[in-house]
Design a protein around this motif. Structure first.
Motif, PDB file in Angstrom:
ATOM      1  N   VAL A   1     -46.155  16.488 -23.428  1.00 21.75           N
ATOM      2  CA  VAL A   1     -47.601  17.112 -23.385  1.00 21.75           C
ATOM      3  C   VAL A   1     -48.410  15.930 -23.750  1.00 21.75           C
ATOM      4  O   VAL A   1     -48.554  15.271 -24.766  1.00 21.75           O
ATOM      5  CB  VAL A   1     -47.841  18.101 -24.316  1.00 21.75           C
TER       6      VAL A   1
ATOM      7  N   LYS B   1     -53.743  20.018 -27.704  1.00 17.59           N
ATOM      8  CA  LYS B   1     -52.069  19.901 -27.484  1.00 17.59           C
ATOM      9  C   LYS B   1     -51.229  20.401 -28.687  1.00 17.59           C
ATOM     10  O   LYS B   1     -50.391  21.177 -28.408  1.00 17.59           O
ATOM     11  CB  LYS B   1     -52.049  18.292 -27.198  1.00 17.59           C
TER      12      LYS B   1
ATOM     13  N   VAL C   1     -53.118  17.877 -20.718  1.00 19.41           N
ATOM     14  CA  VAL C   1     -54.015  18.942 -21.309  1.00 19.41           C
ATOM     15  C   VAL C   1     -55.576  18.137 -21.279  1.00 19.41           C
ATOM     16  O   VAL C   1     -55.742  17.074 -21.603  1.00 19.41           O
ATOM     17  CB  VAL C   1     -53.608  19.212 -22.651  1.00 19.41           C
TER      18      VAL C   1
ATOM     19  N   VAL D   1     -53.386  21.536 -17.689  1.00 15.71           N
ATOM     20  CA  VAL D   1     -53.841  22.804 -18.177  1.00 15.71           C
ATOM     21  C   VAL D   1     -55.356  22.455 -19.061  1.00 15.71           C
ATOM     22  O   VAL D   1     -55.409  21.466 -19.744  1.00 15.71           O
ATOM     23  CB  VAL D   1     -52.888  23.062 -19.667  1.00 15.71           C
TER      24      VAL D   1
ATOM     25  N   THR E   1     -57.633  23.905 -22.005  1.00 16.80           N
ATOM     26  CA  THR E   1     -57.340  24.297 -23.039  1.00 16.80           C
ATOM     27  C   THR E   1     -59.208  24.980 -23.742  1.00 16.80           C
ATOM     28  O   THR E   1     -60.068  24.556 -23.027  1.00 16.80           O
ATOM     29  CB  THR E   1     -56.945  23.777 -24.282  1.00 16.80           C
TER      30      THR E   1
END
Length: 266
Positions: A64, A72, A138, A171, A173
């Motif tokens: 990640v 993360k 991320v 991704v 967040t």
């Protein structure tokens, strides 16, 4: 009085909330690399017939990566520990969690590597990139710059891995902190980037837990499927090799027999 110590080789059963019987669906079809609704038919058959080889003993490595403070660690902790810590603590170097699943009746594990986003720890973290099966990039949906840095994070991670053998996820967040209008704009940019780098896009919230479980189940399922297909390909190659070997020996016997017959006639 003797105390019996359980064997360290015997793992506890998989948690009931880590059992996957169907392929988890993508977040958005227009931002998904794999758009099928079910597991590959060969994979399902192999699991039913218990022909998955060593997959049940394998651990898929997931790294990640992303900028400092994009969330993360919170993402991993929400899934692994069902916890959210509002007090931010930067990851120093790397950290990892192990999660065990049961996919189509077969045990399967993910090793989730949480890497530092700070520049001074980048060299340390990058040494742990090698051998990843999945790369999760991320960014913060409230920080356009963090999305812009995604390409560089991917480039760094791919230096240590074969691009043809990794699955990519982009991704976003902190979705809970974004207004609908703000999120709509950055989502469009994120989907365009995901299509460009051939990654699957997800948006989630570690604070509320929105889409977190579904996301990690998706990673586990696709990694499992890739491992089973690779195992089937290897076993198929061995089988084909055996056939070729038999045919080769048969041809040699025929050639030897023919040669002897020729000598006899002379």
């Amino acid at each position: 009085m003797s105390v019996r110590v359980p064997s360290m080789s015997v793992l506890p059963p998989v948690r009931r909330d880590r059992i996957i019987a169907q392929l988890p669906q993508f977040y958005s079809k227009k931002a998904a690399v794999h758009t099928k609704d079910e597991f590959n038919s060969k994979v399902k058959t192999a699991c039913q017939e218990q022909r998955t080889g060593t997959v049940g003993f394998k651990i898929a490595k997931v790294i990640v990566v992303g900028d400092l403070a994009v969330g993360k660690t919170c993402l991993i902790n929400r899934f692994c520990k069902d916890a959210f810590d509002k007090n931010y603590k930067a990851t120093i170097g790397v950290d990892f969690e192990m999660e065990r699943f049961e996919v189509l009746g077969v045990p399967f594990s993910l090793q989730l590597w949480d890497t530092a986003g700070q520049e001074r720890f980048k060299c340390i973290a990058s040494t742990y990139y090698r051998g990843a099966q999945t790369i999760v990039i991320v960014f913060d949906v409230n920080d356009v710059a963090s999305l812009g840095h995604a390409r560089q994070w991917l480039e760094d991670a791919l230096k240590e891995n074969d691009p043809t053998n990794v699955q990519l996820f982009l991704v976003g967040t902190k979705k809970d902190l974004s207004s609908p209008a703000q999120y709509s704009q950055i989502e469009q940019d994120a989907i365009e980037l995901a299509e460009e780098i051939k990654a699957e896009y997800w948006a989630l919230s570690s604070l509320t837990g929105e889409n977190v479980r579904e996301f990690f189940f998706r990673i586990a399922s696709l990694a499992f499927e890739a491992n089973v297909l690779a195992e089937l390909e290897k076993s198929g190659s061995r089988h084909i090799g055996d056939v070729i070997k038999i045919n080769s020996n048969s041809n040699n016997v025929y050639a030897t027999s023919k040669k002897k017959q020729s000598n006899c006639c002379q």
